[in-house]
Design a protein around this motif. Structure first.
Motif, PDB file in Angstrom:
ATOM      1  N   ARG B 171     -38.704  -6.359 -26.671  1.00 13.52           N
ATOM      2  CA  ARG B 171     -38.675  -7.804 -26.543  1.00 13.52           C
ATOM      3  C   ARG B 171     -37.897  -8.205 -25.279  1.00 13.52           C
ATOM      4  O   ARG B 171     -38.336  -9.035 -24.514  1.00 13.52           O
ATOM      5  CB  ARG B 171     -37.998  -8.386 -27.783  1.00 13.52           C
ATOM      6  CG  ARG B 171     -38.396  -9.766 -28.097  1.00 13.52           C
ATOM      7  CD  ARG B 171     -38.377 -10.033 -29.575  1.00 13.52           C
ATOM      8  NE  ARG B 171     -37.084  -9.794 -30.174  1.00 13.52           N
ATOM      9  CZ  ARG B 171     -36.909  -9.488 -31.439  1.00 13.52           C
ATOM     10  NH1 ARG B 171     -37.941  -9.355 -32.237  1.00 13.52           N
ATOM     11  NH2 ARG B 171     -35.714  -9.283 -31.915  1.00 13.52           N
ATOM     12  N   VAL B 172     -36.749  -7.600 -25.099  1.00 18.85           N
ATOM     13  CA  VAL B 172     -35.915  -7.965 -23.950  1.00 18.85           C
ATOM     14  C   VAL B 172     -36.576  -7.535 -22.646  1.00 18.85           C
ATOM     15  O   VAL B 172     -36.672  -8.315 -21.695  1.00 18.85           O
ATOM     16  CB  VAL B 172     -34.513  -7.340 -24.078  1.00 18.85           C
ATOM     17  CG1 VAL B 172     -33.729  -7.565 -22.797  1.00 18.85           C
ATOM     18  CG2 VAL B 172     -33.787  -7.953 -25.265  1.00 18.85           C
ATOM     19  N   SER B 173     -37.096  -6.304 -22.589  1.00 16.80           N
ATOM     20  CA  SER B 173     -37.657  -5.857 -21.311  1.00 16.80           C
ATOM     21  C   SER B 173     -38.941  -6.621 -20.987  1.00 16.80           C
ATOM     22  O   SER B 173     -39.198  -6.956 -19.835  1.00 16.80           O
ATOM     23  CB  SER B 173     -37.901  -4.350 -21.331  1.00 16.80           C
ATOM     24  OG  SER B 173     -38.928  -4.043 -22.233  1.00 16.80           O
ATOM     25  N   LEU B 174     -39.737  -6.921 -22.024  1.00 17.13           N
ATOM     26  CA  LEU B 174     -40.993  -7.623 -21.756  1.00 17.13           C
ATOM     27  C   LEU B 174     -40.747  -9.062 -21.311  1.00 17.13           C
ATOM     28  O   LEU B 174     -41.483  -9.594 -20.490  1.00 17.13           O
ATOM     29  CB  LEU B 174     -41.901  -7.563 -22.985  1.00 17.13           C
ATOM     30  CG  LEU B 174     -43.349  -8.032 -22.760  1.00 17.13           C
ATOM     31  CD1 LEU B 174     -43.971  -7.337 -21.555  1.00 17.13           C
ATOM     32  CD2 LEU B 174     -44.186  -7.778 -23.991  1.00 17.13           C
ATOM     33  N   ARG B 175     -39.688  -9.675 -21.844  1.00 19.32           N
ATOM     34  CA  ARG B 175     -39.454 -11.065 -21.423  1.00 19.32           C
ATOM     35  C   ARG B 175     -39.057 -11.122 -19.951  1.00 19.32           C
ATOM     36  O   ARG B 175     -39.466 -12.029 -19.236  1.00 19.32           O
ATOM     37  CB  ARG B 175     -38.449 -11.761 -22.338  1.00 19.32           C
ATOM     38  CG  ARG B 175     -37.015 -11.490 -22.037  1.00 19.32           C
ATOM     39  CD  ARG B 175     -36.122 -12.186 -23.041  1.00 19.32           C
ATOM     40  NE  ARG B 175     -34.733 -11.961 -22.702  1.00 19.32           N
ATOM     41  CZ  ARG B 175     -33.755 -11.844 -23.599  1.00 19.32           C
ATOM     42  NH1 ARG B 175     -34.010 -11.928 -24.875  1.00 19.32           N
ATOM     43  NH2 ARG B 175     -32.516 -11.653 -23.200  1.00 19.32           N
ATOM     44  N   GLU B 176     -38.300 -10.104 -19.514  1.00 20.94           N
ATOM     45  CA  GLU B 176     -37.953 -10.048 -18.089  1.00 20.94           C
ATOM     46  C   GLU B 176     -39.230  -9.867 -17.269  1.00 20.94           C
ATOM     47  O   GLU B 176     -39.400 -10.453 -16.203  1.00 20.94           O
ATOM     48  CB  GLU B 176     -37.011  -8.872 -17.797  1.00 20.94           C
ATOM     49  CG  GLU B 176     -35.728  -8.837 -18.626  1.00 20.94           C
ATOM     50  CD  GLU B 176     -34.854 -10.057 -18.422  1.00 20.94           C
ATOM     51  OE1 GLU B 176     -34.971 -10.672 -17.349  1.00 20.94           O
ATOM     52  OE2 GLU B 176     -34.073 -10.400 -19.337  1.00 20.94           O
ATOM     53  N   ASP B 195     -36.241 -18.366 -30.471  1.00 21.91           N
ATOM     54  CA  ASP B 195     -35.086 -17.526 -30.175  1.00 21.91           C
ATOM     55  C   ASP B 195     -34.340 -18.140 -28.986  1.00 21.91           C
ATOM     56  O   ASP B 195     -34.824 -18.138 -27.861  1.00 21.91           O
ATOM     57  CB  ASP B 195     -35.595 -16.124 -29.841  1.00 21.91           C
ATOM     58  CG  ASP B 195     -34.461 -15.159 -29.540  1.00 21.91           C
ATOM     59  OD1 ASP B 195     -33.407 -15.600 -29.049  1.00 21.91           O
ATOM     60  OD2 ASP B 195     -34.649 -13.953 -29.776  1.00 21.91           O
ATOM     61  N   GLN B 196     -33.147 -18.671 -29.241  1.00 21.02           N
ATOM     62  CA  GLN B 196     -32.432 -19.404 -28.195  1.00 21.02           C
ATOM     63  C   GLN B 196     -32.034 -18.515 -27.035  1.00 21.02           C
ATOM     64  O   GLN B 196     -32.088 -18.924 -25.876  1.00 21.02           O
ATOM     65  CB  GLN B 196     -31.208 -20.094 -28.787  1.00 21.02           C
ATOM     66  CG  GLN B 196     -30.453 -19.234 -29.750  1.00 21.02           C
ATOM     67  CD  GLN B 196     -28.976 -19.231 -29.461  1.00 21.02           C
ATOM     68  OE1 GLN B 196     -28.552 -19.534 -28.362  1.00 21.02           O
ATOM     69  NE2 GLN B 196     -28.202 -18.870 -30.471  1.00 21.02           N
ATOM     70  N   GLU B 197     -31.703 -17.259 -27.332  1.00 19.90           N
ATOM     71  CA  GLU B 197     -31.300 -16.357 -26.248  1.00 19.90           C
ATOM     72  C   GLU B 197     -32.469 -16.133 -25.295  1.00 19.90           C
ATOM     73  O   GLU B 197     -32.320 -16.145 -24.073  1.00 19.90           O
ATOM     74  CB  GLU B 197     -30.845 -15.027 -26.853  1.00 19.90           C
ATOM     75  CG  GLU B 197     -30.262 -14.084 -25.820  1.00 19.90           C
ATOM     76  CD  GLU B 197     -30.171 -12.674 -26.358  1.00 19.90           C
ATOM     77  OE1 GLU B 197     -29.710 -12.507 -27.504  1.00 19.90           O
ATOM     78  OE2 GLU B 197     -30.587 -11.747 -25.642  1.00 19.90           O
ATOM     79  N   GLU B 198     -33.669 -15.945 -25.905  1.00 17.15           N
ATOM     80  CA  GLU B 198     -34.876 -15.762 -25.110  1.00 17.15           C
ATOM     81  C   GLU B 198     -35.076 -16.965 -24.185  1.00 17.15           C
ATOM     82  O   GLU B 198     -35.277 -16.811 -22.980  1.00 17.15           O
ATOM     83  CB  GLU B 198     -36.053 -15.675 -26.077  1.00 17.15           C
ATOM     84  CG  GLU B 198     -37.115 -14.694 -25.724  1.00 17.15           C
ATOM     85  CD  GLU B 198     -37.966 -14.422 -26.953  1.00 17.15           C
ATOM     86  OE1 GLU B 198     -37.633 -13.474 -27.692  1.00 17.15           O
ATOM     87  OE2 GLU B 198     -38.935 -15.175 -27.194  1.00 17.15           O
ATOM     88  N   ALA B 199     -34.999 -18.155 -24.763  1.00 14.76           N
ATOM     89  CA  ALA B 199     -35.231 -19.371 -23.983  1.00 14.76           C
ATOM     90  C   ALA B 199     -34.181 -19.520 -22.886  1.00 14.76           C
ATOM     91  O   ALA B 199     -34.507 -19.822 -21.738  1.00 14.76           O
ATOM     92  CB  ALA B 199     -35.221 -20.586 -24.902  1.00 14.76           C
ATOM     93  N   LEU B 200     -32.917 -19.291 -23.235  1.00 15.07           N
ATOM     94  CA  LEU B 200     -31.841 -19.472 -22.254  1.00 15.07           C
ATOM     95  C   LEU B 200     -31.987 -18.498 -21.093  1.00 15.07           C
ATOM     96  O   LEU B 200     -31.715 -18.829 -19.952  1.00 15.07           O
ATOM     97  CB  LEU B 200     -30.477 -19.274 -22.926  1.00 15.07           C
ATOM     98  CG  LEU B 200     -30.041 -20.375 -23.896  1.00 15.07           C
ATOM     99  CD1 LEU B 200     -28.811 -19.932 -24.680  1.00 15.07           C
ATOM    100  CD2 LEU B 200     -29.765 -21.677 -23.160  1.00 15.07           C
ATOM    101  N   SER B 201     -32.453 -17.282 -21.400  1.00 11.44           N
ATOM    102  CA  SER B 201     -32.411 -16.253 -20.366  1.00 11.44           C
ATOM    103  C   SER B 201     -33.558 -16.328 -19.376  1.00 11.44           C
ATOM    104  O   SER B 201     -33.438 -15.827 -18.272  1.00 11.44           O
ATOM    105  CB  SER B 201     -32.366 -14.870 -21.010  1.00 11.44           C
ATOM    106  OG  SER B 201     -33.577 -14.641 -21.686  1.00 11.44           O
TER     107      SER B 201
END
Ligand SMILES: Nc1ncnc2c1ncn2[C@@H]1O[C@H](COP(=O)(O)OP(=O)(O)O)[C@@H](O)[C@H]1O
Ligand SMILES: [Mg+2]
Lengths: 263, 355
Positions: B171-176, B195-201
């Motif tokens: 999830r983290v690597s794909l969002r980048e 997911d707020q972290e996803e949106a913020l990042s």
């Protein structure tokens, strides 16, 4: 474990015997046409009979058209119901079951009354028209099997999301059905087609009452008048059915692979 | 913001008698990456589906590139979309999936094949063109779905919780990866997530949705540090909320659990004696005054969680709980439960929550 296996094999053996012994008996009887020795004379007689060739050919054609008509009606309908009207699925399922409940003879009499030569839709006025009516009737007889097969096939894919994914990529309905839905339910359609074929090849009532030269009435006619040939015919019919089944199995192997059939 | 490319004006959507999206207004600049953030059921997907054309707004209009698209069918909008469930066509190979939109548009074979290769390279799966979707992992499937959406060069890219079916690492690597591809292509994008972290990042701007309404739209920094409503403050990040009674509205002095605090701001239209809610982020509080952190409250340490590099301390101020994080300093003894403590913060970090 051991005894479990034993019982499993025993059950299988009994089932197989129940299925195979009558078949072997029929075959054995068919081969006794020539006195004192086994021969394939009865088969030769059957195959050599031009009426066999004509009626069988006729029924195969009727089956093909029935399958085409069935696919044309059932695939879009089942698809649309899954996509847009899931709440009416039970009703449609009930309707598709009706042909199992209503005897074919009732349907045929209905046809004869509705489509006579002086009705607004005079199907029965010409031989071609009657053929068409017969195919339509067959499509109805096959409906319960075709619908269920296709609907089961559709259940294995996420119809709605796949449709939307195709739409947003610019696809219209024709593209979605031919390039997406049909290939994904091909195996289901084939199994429906097989059942349809089996039904149409042996069907008697409709063909007979509409007075069409189909294989069913021919079988009946031979059965009533001959001794060995009916047995040979029974074996042939059985072989044809099995042949279909193997062909469909093979087609299924070549059908597009999908996440639903991962091998 | 550059020129407005996508404009959502006064959009409303009702299913029968329930209104799911109300009075939604948003202008998105060309090349902007916008997230719709909100809890499940707040109407994010419905709003996105109206932009895609799968749902028709009950009221309001949607413009793309200055043209009204409100009544266009999805297959006429030239929009790319990525679904939560991947939605790859199971009967087609990866390359055929990516080529689907091109083929529908009648792109010549050679050109389409070249574009497919470009896309495969873009998603770093150059050798997987002949695989079928079932032969790929979830993360790979979702990348193919992204490539499929981008291949026909859409005007907008819409993603509906594209990562929520994947496991945490992917999830983290794909969002980048999604963000960097988006920047590379400069495509205007809406990304739906809860997911707020996803949106913020990854976002340029975030629209926080609450019960069908856009509560606030702003940069991640603004959303996090200057939340406009209590809902936004609560939903994005952790928040300590203190109830306070106004002593002097004009001077900004309030009473918190028997202690007087100076907020240095005018609290009008609230009046003396009214109660208000104050909020503080855990990272805005420390134990003991330092530099700008001149505001202070006396508290009691309730419990201490040792998390490694950070120590999370929960303290009690009257009946309210205030959490804060301190760095683990090996030369100092950690705080102990039951001990008195002084909570320090910069007065301007105290947010007054609107309801
Ligand atoms: N087609 C529909 N018919 C009726 N209600 C719907 C429909 N689609 C969504 N809803 C309702 O609208 C609300 C918002 O849904 P949705 O936009 O999917 O929320 P989110 O994506 O933020 O989780 C939910 O309460 C949902 O039940
Ligand atoms: Mg949703």
């Amino acid at each position: 474990m051991k005894s479990g296996k034993f019982w499993a094999w025993l059950t299988f053996g009994l089932g197989a015997a129940y299925f195979i012994i009558p078949l072997l008996a029929t075959l054995e009887f068919a081969m006794r046409m020539r006195r004192g020795t086994y021969s394939f004379d009865a088969f030769a007689v059957v195959f050599g009979d031009p009426r066999f060739q004509q009626t069988f050919g006729y029924s195969v054609m009727a089956a093909i058209f029935t399958i085409l008509l069935g696919v044309l009606i059932v695939v879009p309908t089942a698809y649309w119901i899954r996509l847009r009207m899931p709440h009416i699925r039970p009703i449609v399922e009930f309707v598709t079951l009706l042909p199992l409940v209503i005897p074919a003879i009732v349907i045929v009499f209905g046809y004869i009354r509705m489509y006579g030569s002086n009705s607004p839709l005079p199907f029965l006025a010409s031989a071609r028209g009657t053929d068409a009516l017969l195919v339509i009737g067959y499509a109805i007889l096959a409906l319960p099997y075709m619908y269920r097969a296709v609907d089961t096939g559709l259940r294995t894919i996420d119809v709605r999301t796949l449709t939307e994914a195709a739409q947003i990529l610019g696809a219209g309905w024709a593209t979605i059905i031919t390039r997406l839905i049909l290939p994904n339910v091909l195996i289901a359609v084939l199994s429906g087609a097989f059942l349809t074929f089996a039904i149409v090849i042996g069907e008697f009532t409709m063909a007979s009452l509409l007075n069409r030269p189909a294989f069913g009435p021919y079988l009946q006619n031979i059965g009533a008048n001959r001794a060995y040939e009916p047995a040979a015919l029974a074996v042939i019919t059985f072989a044809v059915t099995w042949g279909c089944m193997s062909v469909i199995q093979m087609l299924a192997r070549f059908a597009p692979k999908s996440a639903n059939r991962p091998d | 913001m550059t020129e407005t490319y996508l404009s959502i004006q006064g959009v409303q959507k009702s299913f029968g008698s329930t209104t799911v999206v109300r009075d939604f207004n948003l202008d998105v600049g060309r090349g902007e990456f916008i997230s719709f953030l909100g809890p499940s059921g707040c109407g994010k997907t419905t709003m996105l589906r109206m932009v895609a054309g799968f749902e028709e707004p009950s009221a309001g209009k949607i413009f793309v590139g200055g043209k009204d698209v409100t009544n266009l069918k999805p297959n006429q909008r030239k929009v790319g979309m990525v679904f939560q469930a991947y939605a790859l066509f199971p009967n087609l190979t990866v390359a055929q999936n990516i080529a689907f939109g091109l083929r529908v548009a009648g792109t010549p074979k050679a050109e389409s094949a070249q574009r497919v290769q470009e896309m495969l390279k873009l998603i770093s799966l150059p050798h997987l063109g002949d695989r079928y979707p079932y032969q790929l992992s979830g993360g790979q499937q979702q990348r193919v779905a992204l490539a499929r959406a981008l291949a026909p060069k859409p005007r907008l890219l819409l993603l509906d919780e594209p990562l929520s079916a994947l496991d945490a690492k992917v999830r983290v690597s794909l969002r980048e990866e999604i963000r960097s591809i988006q920047k590379e292509l400069g495509i205007t994008t809406i990304f739906v997530t809860h997911d707020q972290e996803e949106a913020l990042s990854i976002s340029d701007r975030i629209v926080v949705m609450n019960n069908g309404r856009a509560d606030q739209a702003g940069t991640p920094f603004e959303i996090y540090n200057r939340p406009a409503t209590r809902f936004v403050a609560n939903f994005v990040g952790t928040l300590n909320v203190l109830e306070a009674r106004i002593l002097d509205a004009e001077a900004g002095s309030v009473d918190v659990a028997g202690q007087t605090l100076a907020l240095h701001r005018d609290l009008a239209p609230k009046r003396n004696g009214d109660t208000i809610s104050l909020a503080l982020r855990p990272e805005a509080v420390s134990l003991g005054r330092t530099g700008e952190r001149t505001g202070a409250l006396d508290a009691t340490i309730a419990d201490v969680h040792f998390l490694g590099s950070v120590i999370r301390v929960r303290t009690k101020v009257g009946d309210s709980t205030v959490s804060l994080d301190t760095f683990n300093d090996p030369t100092m003894p950690p705080p102990v439960s039951g001990a008195p403590a002084e909570l320090a913060f910069a007065p301007r970090d105290l947010m007054v929550l609107a309801d």
